[in-house]
Write an enzyme that holds these catalytic residues in place. Structure first.
Site, short mmCIF file in Angstrom:
data_model
loop_
_atom_site.label_atom_id
_atom_site.label_comp_id
_atom_site.label_asym_id
_atom_site.label_seq_id
_atom_site.Cartn_x
_atom_site.Cartn_y
_atom_site.Cartn_z
N GLU A 100 0.83 -1.20 0.02
CA GLU A 100 -0.14 -0.08 -0.16
C GLU A 100 0.81 1.29 -0.08
OE1 GLU A 100 1.79 0.48 3.51
OE2 GLU A 100 0.96 -1.57 2.92
N GLU A 105 4.36 -0.87 1.70
CA GLU A 105 4.56 -1.18 0.26
C GLU A 105 4.54 -2.70 -0.16
OE1 GLU A 105 8.19 0.25 -1.19
OE2 GLU A 105 7.83 2.56 -0.43
#
Length: 352
Positions: free
Chosen positions: A169, A312
């Site tokens: 994310e 991430e």
């Protein structure tokens, strides 16, 4: 309401894998958690000799209106800037994805700024959520749409050959939303749940906790009503991550979890389908304060603890080679019988 049908884990296949692993040319249990991983993967996939490569890595990006409350060390525009960095291949998840041969996709599910880059998949539900400190983050229809975006992207990457799912994310303010969601699932105080996220100082951390406390009093979010719960708090990328996990589990694809936000998204997915958690393995322990609580609620023990806290999907990507090692063990090692090696008279021994 998200409607999924997740098959039960094939426990008999996991036990068959454990029995086979004990026949390999090593003392039983001597490869530790790699043996556990291999057996878990067999149960998830229904294959004695599971395949986990290539992994599909989905990075969902979205903005959070609550960033206007000053809960992050970075301004909101960094979300769009980092999406450009992902597209250009310059982020940590890009480097790690290249190293593990991943099918990497970056998806705009709700970045506030327009993203005009064909390398970014455009699935914007809305340009960022509302500030959940003062109003509901989004409508229930938007929350459901974000779930479906994640679901569809997972179906897509699995269709391209992905054998493991990793979700990551990007979204300034997303540890605030994730912390608020987690707070509704536990009786733990906010002081044990809400961490420094992007690296805020103590005084801003106290403010971040106060923002969440006020928002929870305002909305009274109920995890037993998961769409409404997501709509009140957000975020779009958290919903998308949960949807992706549901799609993977439905197709017997193992899910390798990243850190704090990803684990909260896993808890969100579990509100829609409790057995989705059986398809998850925690890649690492994040330094973000609430991660241990989220892991405990999910019933997972992480594979690694490297003091990471980036997000991430980076921690999961770093842990992925352990999946490769576990499957190499069962696919490539000889058994005592095939190698013509005598077994020990006692368990765990091998004769010379």
């Amino acid at each position: 309401m998200m409607n999924v049908s997740i098959p039960p884990i094939r426990r008999e296949m996991a036990e068959q894998a454990r029995a086979y692993i004990d026949q390999l040319t090593k003392p039983p249990g001597s490869l530790g958690r790699l043996e556990d991983i291999a057996a878990e993967l067999a149960g998830m996939t229904g294959e004695l000799l599971p395949r986990v490569t290539p992994p599909g890595v989905l990075v969902f990006a979205a903005d959070h209106g609550v960033a206007a409350e000053g809960v992050s060390a970075y301004p909101a525009e960094v979300t769009a800037q980092m999406v450009s960095n992902f597209a250009n291949g310059g982020a940590a998840i890009n480097a790690f994805s290249r190293h593990i041969g991943a099918l990497l996709q970056v998806i705009d599910v709700g970045v506030a700024a327009p993203i005009a880059d064909e390398r970014v998949i455009q699935k914007k539900v809305r340009p960022g959520t509302n500030n959940f400190a003062t109003m509901e983050a989004m409508t229930m229809s938007e929350a459901e749409q974000a779930l479906h975006v994640g679901y569809e992207q997972a179906v897509s990457v699995i269709g391209q050959g992905g054998r493991t799912l990793i979700v990551g994310e990007m979204g300034i303010g997303n540890t605030t939303a994730a912390s608020a969601l987690l707070a509704t699932l536990t009786d733990e105080p906010l002081e044990r749940i809400v961490g420094k996220g992007s690296g805020i100082r103590e005084e801003r951390l106290a403010h971040k906790r106060d923002v969440i406390r006020r928002a929870l009093l305002l909305h009274q979010p109920d995890p037993a009503k998961p769409i409404e719960w997501l709509a009140k708090i957000g975020g779009l990328e958290i919903a998308a991550m949960a949807g992706a996990m549901l799609a993977a589990a439905e197709r017997r694809i193992p899910i390798l979890l990243d850190g704090f936000i990803c684990t909260v998204a896993a808890l969100v997915a579990r509100q829609f389908a409790p057995n989705v958690a059986e398809y998850m393995i925690a890649g690492h322990r994040s330094q973000e304060l609430g991660h241990d609580i989220a892991l405990r609620l999910l019933g997972k023990e992480p594979l690694l603890d490297l003091r990471m806290r980036l997000g991430e999907g980076s921690g999961a990507a770093v842990a992925f080679p352990l999946f490769v090692a576990a499957t190499a063990m069962v696919n490539e090692m000889a058994t005592f019988a095939s190698a013509g090696i005598s077994t020990g008279e006692e368990k765990g021994e091998k004769q010379a």
